[in-house]
Every structure is written in structure tokens, then in C-alpha cells.
Design a protein around this motif. Structure first.
Motif, short mmCIF file in Angstrom:
data_model
loop_
_atom_site.label_atom_id
_atom_site.label_comp_id
_atom_site.label_asym_id
_atom_site.label_seq_id
_atom_site.Cartn_x
_atom_site.Cartn_y
_atom_site.Cartn_z
N LYS A 108 0.84 -1.20 0.00
CA LYS A 108 0.00 0.00 0.00
C LYS A 108 0.87 1.25 0.00
O LYS A 108 0.59 2.23 -0.71
CB LYS A 108 -0.92 -0.02 1.22
N ALA A 109 1.96 1.21 0.79
CA ALA A 109 2.86 2.37 0.86
C ALA A 109 3.53 2.62 -0.48
O ALA A 109 3.73 3.76 -0.89
CB ALA A 109 3.91 2.13 1.94
N LYS A 110 3.87 1.54 -1.20
CA LYS A 110 4.53 1.69 -2.49
C LYS A 110 3.58 2.33 -3.50
O LYS A 110 3.95 3.24 -4.24
CB LYS A 110 5.04 0.34 -3.00
N PHE A 111 2.32 1.85 -3.53
CA PHE A 111 1.35 2.44 -4.45
C PHE A 111 1.13 3.92 -4.13
O PHE A 111 0.99 4.76 -5.03
CB PHE A 111 0.03 1.68 -4.39
N LYS A 112 1.07 4.23 -2.83
CA LYS A 112 0.89 5.62 -2.43
C LYS A 112 2.05 6.48 -2.90
O LYS A 112 1.86 7.60 -3.40
CB LYS A 112 0.76 5.71 -0.90
N LYS A 113 3.24 5.94 -2.76
CA LYS A 113 4.44 6.67 -3.20
C LYS A 113 4.43 6.91 -4.71
O LYS A 113 4.71 8.01 -5.19
CB LYS A 113 5.68 5.88 -2.81
N ILE A 114 4.09 5.87 -5.46
CA ILE A 114 4.10 5.97 -6.93
C ILE A 114 3.09 7.01 -7.41
O ILE A 114 3.40 7.86 -8.25
CB ILE A 114 3.80 4.59 -7.56
N PHE A 115 1.88 6.96 -6.84
CA PHE A 115 0.81 7.81 -7.36
C PHE A 115 0.78 9.20 -6.71
O PHE A 115 -0.04 10.03 -7.09
CB PHE A 115 -0.54 7.11 -7.22
N SER A 116 1.67 9.44 -5.75
CA SER A 116 1.79 10.78 -5.19
C SER A 116 3.00 11.53 -5.77
O SER A 116 3.21 12.70 -5.47
CB SER A 116 1.92 10.72 -3.67
N SER A 117 3.77 10.84 -6.61
CA SER A 117 4.94 11.45 -7.24
C SER A 117 4.54 12.14 -8.53
O SER A 117 3.58 11.74 -9.20
CB SER A 117 6.00 10.38 -7.52
N TRP A 118 5.30 13.15 -8.92
CA TRP A 118 5.05 13.84 -10.18
C TRP A 118 5.43 12.97 -11.38
O TRP A 118 4.98 13.24 -12.50
CB TRP A 118 5.79 15.17 -10.26
N HIS A 119 6.23 11.92 -11.14
CA HIS A 119 6.75 11.12 -12.25
C HIS A 119 5.63 10.61 -13.15
O HIS A 119 5.64 10.81 -14.37
CB HIS A 119 7.56 9.93 -11.71
N ILE A 120 4.69 9.91 -12.56
CA ILE A 120 3.64 9.28 -13.36
C ILE A 120 2.70 10.31 -13.97
O ILE A 120 2.19 10.12 -15.08
CB ILE A 120 2.86 8.24 -12.52
N TRP A 121 2.51 11.44 -13.29
CA TRP A 121 1.56 12.45 -13.75
C TRP A 121 2.13 13.36 -14.83
O TRP A 121 1.38 14.07 -15.52
CB TRP A 121 1.06 13.28 -12.57
N MET A 122 3.44 13.35 -15.01
CA MET A 122 4.04 14.15 -16.07
C MET A 122 4.58 13.29 -17.22
O MET A 122 4.45 13.66 -18.39
CB MET A 122 5.18 15.01 -15.50
N LEU A 123 5.18 12.14 -16.89
CA LEU A 123 5.71 11.28 -17.94
C LEU A 123 4.60 10.66 -18.78
O LEU A 123 4.75 10.47 -20.00
CB LEU A 123 6.58 10.18 -17.33
N THR A 124 3.47 10.36 -18.14
CA THR A 124 2.35 9.78 -18.89
C THR A 124 1.80 10.76 -19.93
O THR A 124 1.65 10.41 -21.10
CB THR A 124 1.25 9.31 -17.93
N PRO A 125 1.49 12.03 -19.57
CA PRO A 125 1.05 12.98 -20.61
C PRO A 125 2.10 13.19 -21.69
O PRO A 125 1.75 13.38 -22.86
CB PRO A 125 0.80 14.28 -19.82
N LEU A 126 3.38 13.17 -21.31
CA LEU A 126 4.43 13.33 -22.32
C LEU A 126 4.27 12.30 -23.43
O LEU A 126 4.30 12.64 -24.61
CB LEU A 126 5.81 13.17 -21.65
N TYR A 127 4.08 11.05 -23.04
CA TYR A 127 3.96 9.99 -24.03
C TYR A 127 2.60 10.02 -24.73
O TYR A 127 2.50 9.69 -25.91
CB TYR A 127 4.19 8.62 -23.38
N VAL A 128 1.57 10.44 -24.01
CA VAL A 128 0.24 10.58 -24.63
C VAL A 128 0.29 11.60 -25.76
O VAL A 128 -0.21 11.35 -26.87
CB VAL A 128 -0.81 10.99 -23.57
N PHE A 129 0.91 12.75 -25.50
CA PHE A 129 0.99 13.79 -26.53
C PHE A 129 1.86 13.33 -27.70
O PHE A 129 1.55 13.63 -28.86
CB PHE A 129 1.54 15.09 -25.93
N PHE A 130 2.96 12.62 -27.39
CA PHE A 130 3.80 12.10 -28.48
C PHE A 130 3.04 11.09 -29.33
O PHE A 130 2.98 11.19 -30.56
CB PHE A 130 5.06 11.44 -27.91
N ASN A 131 2.45 10.10 -28.68
CA ASN A 131 1.87 8.96 -29.40
C ASN A 131 0.66 9.36 -30.25
O ASN A 131 0.39 8.74 -31.28
CB ASN A 131 1.45 7.88 -28.40
N ASN A 132 -0.06 10.39 -29.82
CA ASN A 132 -1.24 10.83 -30.55
C ASN A 132 -0.99 12.07 -31.39
O ASN A 132 -1.91 12.61 -32.01
CB ASN A 132 -2.40 11.09 -29.58
N GLY A 133 0.27 12.51 -31.42
CA GLY A 133 0.61 13.74 -32.13
C GLY A 133 0.97 13.54 -33.58
O GLY A 133 1.32 14.50 -34.27
#
Length: 513
Positions: free
Chosen positions: A277-302
Motif C-alpha cells: 500500500k505504501a509503495k502504491f501511495k508513493k508511486i501515485f503521489s509522485s510527479w513522475h507518473i503524472w508528467m511522464l504519462t502525458p508526455l507519451y500521450v501527446f507524443f503517441n497521438n501527435g
């Protein structure tokens, strides 16, 4: 250090590890010789160079062949559609869009669970099994006699294929260091363009079999695709090396596996740990997933990959009128541009830019805006239109760079790295599942004005996101060096143990930040 030895030494004993690592780190911190910029292993100790040669030969060869057949089987629907399937099955509305959407839905559903599963089981079993599954389903497409049957098959093909790209990116990121990663990720990614190119060439060739044994040329395309795919899938059981902490590949010695483990420790790349539970909390509270995911979304659909724009432009042409072979072959120019751009950017990023990823991502976004705005105008000189349709391949070069950047940013948590890589690809295809139905409608072909304007905006957002990640990552690395960033949110980590800073991090102010 002089010219590299032409006779690398195999590492048989673990007692040699400290000396090999010491020499490797010493070489890494010195000015590089000219041949380093040709291929990074030429500057390494003979033992490490031989280890990397064997790893590249097995892992990269299989990964590239596997991605080749994935894109061959993924994009053959476009080649078949413009080569007789549309007329034979009466597909005169938006059925092609629905076929692509069914594939995308299956792909999206499977990605994240598959990558999480790879952190618990052996990838060398799971990935080849799924490859064999989609190869068999590709055979079945040859006997599809309605749009509905194709929808069902495309869904399950997408589900099976969802294991491959994020899974192999996760494995590649588990074996290679900072200065090696972009080249390997991009070499792997070029196989998608080669697969798309080959699909066009293959359709042009098998179209000559039209009518043989009572089957149309587009049906033979699916059969030949399956014949090519199946043996490559089976080879995966022997060539995928898993990840270093559980690896027992036949082509590496035990000491070389230990060398791989030590290399990842020096890189700060964490081994597999339980999901908590602590690991999931850490992953989803970090900026990593919330910024890297849009980066690839914009690339892949661009890009314009959601519709066969080039093919449809040629098919709609009346003066001159192009043959079926020309309609399938000429658009491969775009894929050739993608291959050259991908490899060029990889070498520039790892070498001349010393690991910087963001400048080339920004460059690719700018080129794409220029080409898409021109295509949105549409009534432009024919030569410039051909140039723009060809240059859309430049954006496709950015996938490996985005993935390499994600591996480096998430290097200190293996499970975060697996989830982020999967979420980047998955959310990109979530948007791809419905966006083409709105902006790439078949009935508007080939003048997809809404589509060209949309991807121009997405490329602009790609540039903004890349620059934002650059700032956030620089701030994070500064906090790590100052000891103000804690990793204690994961209960499985020792709170008393300070976070290791990888060699890549220690020079991040010049290496891409």
C-alpha cells in the motif's frame, strides 16, 4: 586508453568483478575517445564489452524482431484495407476506424496488468506465449468474412500484443546504463517503422497471389504475416534474458550476470520488491507518473498514424492515378524517415548531448507542428505536400527517447518504473481508442483537416510537458544531492539507509537537465 581490443575476454569468475567495474568507472569519467561516439561499448573494459555484445546480440535482436512482427501484424489492416478488403467485405463507412479502435481497446486493457505481472514472473515465459497467441489470431484474420468477425479478432490481437512494447522496454531498462539506454531503446523502436514499411512491400508482393487457391491478395497478407511471426515468437523462450536479479540465460556466464547486477546498482536501478500500500501511495503521489504519462500521450497521438493518410491521398489521386503496388510502397518513405531520425537522435542524445533527452523531443515537436499545419491547409504545392507527409516520420523517432528518460527518472524504484512505463503507453492508447473516431474519420479522407489541427496542438503540449519535466527533474536531483528528498514513504525500504545517487544523477545538470 588505446584502441579497443578486438578479442574481448569472457568474464568467468566473480573475483574479477571489482577490477572490471573499477576500470569501467574510470573510463566512464575520462574524456571519451572518438570511437565511443560510434558505439558506447568500445570504450569499456574487454570483459564488459564482451558481456554487452552478447546481451545486445540476444536481447536487442529478439526485441527488434518481436517489435517488427508486432507492427507488421498491427498495421497490416491498413495495407489490406486499401488492397481489396474494403471492396470484398463492403466496408464503405467508418469500419476501418472501428477495427483500429477494437485493437486499441484490447491493447489498453492488457498493458498495465501485464507489466505488473512481469515484476513477479519470468518475462521469458509470458511474452513469447502472448506473441504466439497473436500470431495464431493473425492467421484467423485471413478467414474473416465480415466486419464483426474482424472486430473480435482485432480486440484479442490487441490484448495479446499489449504485453510486448511496455514489457520489452521494462526489460531493456533493467540491463543498460544511462549512456547506453537511448540507443538501445531507439534501435528497438525503429523496428516499428521497418515493420510498417515491410507491410507495404509485402502487400505489394502478395497482391500478385490474388485469386490463388480461392483467396484474395489481402487474405494472403495475413497468412504470410502469421508464418513470419510464429518462429520469432517461439525464439523468445530462449533469447529473453529476464531481469538481472533472476536471470539465467544460456548465453551469459554466472559472473556476467553478477556484473549486470553490479552495473544496475551503480546506476541506482532498484531490484524487484513486493507491491505494498505504501509503495502504491508513493508511486501515485509522485510527479513522475503524472508528467511522464502525458508526455507519451501527446507524443503517441501527435502524429498521423491513426489513419493511412499517405495511402489514401495516393488512392484518391486522379492525375496521376497510382497502382495498388505504388499506393502500398510510396508511403514507406515516411517510415524510412522515421528510421533515420530515430537512430540519429539516439546517437546524438547519448553522445553529443551527453544524455540529454528533452532538446530532441522539443525539436521533434517543432518539426511536427510545421508539417501538420501545412497539411491542414492542404492546398499547398504537391512537392511540399509529399515532403510534409514524409517528414511526419520525424515525430515517431521520439518514443525511445521518452522511454529512456522515464527509465532514468524512475530508476530508484523498480515497480514504479514498470507501472510508469505501462501507464505511459496505456494512456496513450486510451486517447487513441476514441480520438480517431472524431478527428480521423474515414469519410473525410484524405483531407483530415480536424486531425491535422488536433495533432499540431498535441505537439505543442508535448513541447510544454518536456520543458516542465526538465525543470521538475532538475529540482528533484538537487534535493537528492542535498539529502532533502526522502524515499521513506515505501515501508519496504530501510529508512535509516540514505538513498543512493546514481552516476547519471550526479552529473544530471549537464546530462539532460
Amino acid at each position: 586508453m588505446g584502441r579497443p581490443s578486438l578479442h574481448p575476454k569472457t568474464l568467468h569468475s566473480a573475483t574479477e568483478l571489482p577490477q572490471v567495474i573499477e576500470v569501467s568507472e574510470e573510463v566512464k569519467n575520462k574524456p571519451h575517445k572518438w570511437y565511443y561516439y560510434l558505439w558506447d561499448t568500445l570504450d569499456k573494459p574487454p570483459e564488459e564489452r564482451w558481456f554487452l555484445f552478447k546481451l545486445d546480440a540476444a536481447l536487442l535482436t529478439f526485441a527488434s524482431l518481436g517489435y517488427f512482427i508486432k507492427y507488421l501484424d498491427q498495421t497490416n489492416i491498413n495495407s489490406a484495407f486499401v488492397s481489396g478488403m474494403k471492396e470484398d467485405l463492403g466496408l464503405y463507412k467508418n469500419q476501418l476506424n472501428y477495427m483500429q479502435t477494437c485493437w486499441t481497446v484490447g491493447y489498453v486493457i492488457g498493458e498495465l496488468p501485464s507489466n505488473m505481472l512481469l515484476t513477479r514472473i519470468r518475462p521469458s515465459r509470458w511474452i513469447p506465449l502472448m506473441e504466439m497467441t497473436w500470431a495464431v489470431l493473425t492467421f484467423c484474420l485471413a478467414k474473416a468474412n465480415s466486419a464483426t468477425s474482424i472486430y473480435v479478432l482485432r480486440f484479442f490481437i490487441g490484448l495479446a500484443e499489449s504485453t510486448f512494447y511496455p514489457g520489452m522496454q521494462y526489460i531493456i531498462g533493467s540491463w543498460y546504463r544511462h549512456e547506453e539506454l537511448a540507443k538501445r531503446s531507439c534501435i528497438f523502436h525503429t523496428s516499428s517503422a521497418i515493420g510498417t514499411m515491410f507491410s507495404g512491400y509485402l502487400m505489394a508482393a502478395v497482391y500478385k497471389m490474388d485469386g490463388r487457391h480461392g483467396m484474395a491478395g489481402w487474405q494472403w497478407l495475413f497468412i504470410v504475416d502469421g508464418i513470419i511471426s510464429l518462429p520469432i515468437a517461439i525464439a523468445g523462450f530462449w533469447f529473453i534474458p529476464d531481469v538481472p536479479e533472476i536471470a539465467k540465460p544460456w548465453y551469459l556466464t554466472e559472473a556476467e550476470v553478477q556484473l549486470a547486477q553490479k552495473r544496475m546498482q551503480l546506476e541506482g536501478r532498484e531490484e524487484r520488491k513486493p507491491y505494498t500500500k505504501a509503495k502504491f501511495k508513493k508511486i501515485f503521489s509522485s510527479w513522475h507518473i503524472w508528467m511522464l504519462t502525458p508526455l507519451y500521450v501527446f507524443f503517441n497521438n501527435g502524429g498521423v498514424g491513426a489513419a493511412p493518410v499517405f495511402q489514401q491521398y495516393l488512392k484518391a489521386s486522379k492525375d496521376p492515378k497510382y497502382t495498388v503496388s505504388e499506393i502500398n510502397v510510396y508511403p514507406t518513405i515516411t517510415n524510412g524517415v522515421q528510421v533515420v531520425s530515430t537512430l540519429s537522435m539516439a546517437w546524438i542524445s547519448d553522445g553529443l548531448l551527453k544524455g540529454a533527452r528533452w532538446p530532441l523531443i522539443v525539436f521533434g515537436g517543432c518539426v511536427n507542428i510545421m508539417t501538420e499545419v501545412s497539411l491542414a491547409i492542404w492546398n499547398i504545392p504537391t512537392r511540399w505536400k509529399w515532403a510534409c507527409l514524409s517528414l511526419t516520420g520525424v515525430l515517431g523517432a521520439l518514443s525511445g527517447l521518452c522511454m529512456a528518460w522515464a527509465h532514468e527518472i524512475c530508476t530508484r524504484d523498480n515497480e514504479e518504473r514498470a507501472i510508469v512505463i505501462a501507464s505511459m503507453n496505456e494512456l496513450a492508447y486510451v486517447l487513441q481508442a476514441w480520438l480517431p473516431l472524431i478527428v480521423w474519420q474515414q469519410v473525410e479522407a484524405p483531407e483530415y483537416r480536424k486531425g491535422f489541427i488536433t495533432v499540431s496542438c498535441l505537439s505543442f503540449m508535448l513541447i510544454v510537458t518536456a520543458l516542465t519535466i526538465r525543470v521538475l527533474h532538475a529540482r528533484e536531483l538537487m534535493q537528492i544531492r542535498n539529502g532533502t528528498l526522502s524515499d521513506s514513504s515505501d515501508a519496504d525500504l530501510n529508512e535509516a539507509e540514505p538513498m543512493a545517487v546514481s552516476p547519471a544523477d550526479s552529473t544530471a545538470d549537464v546530462n539532460g537537465i
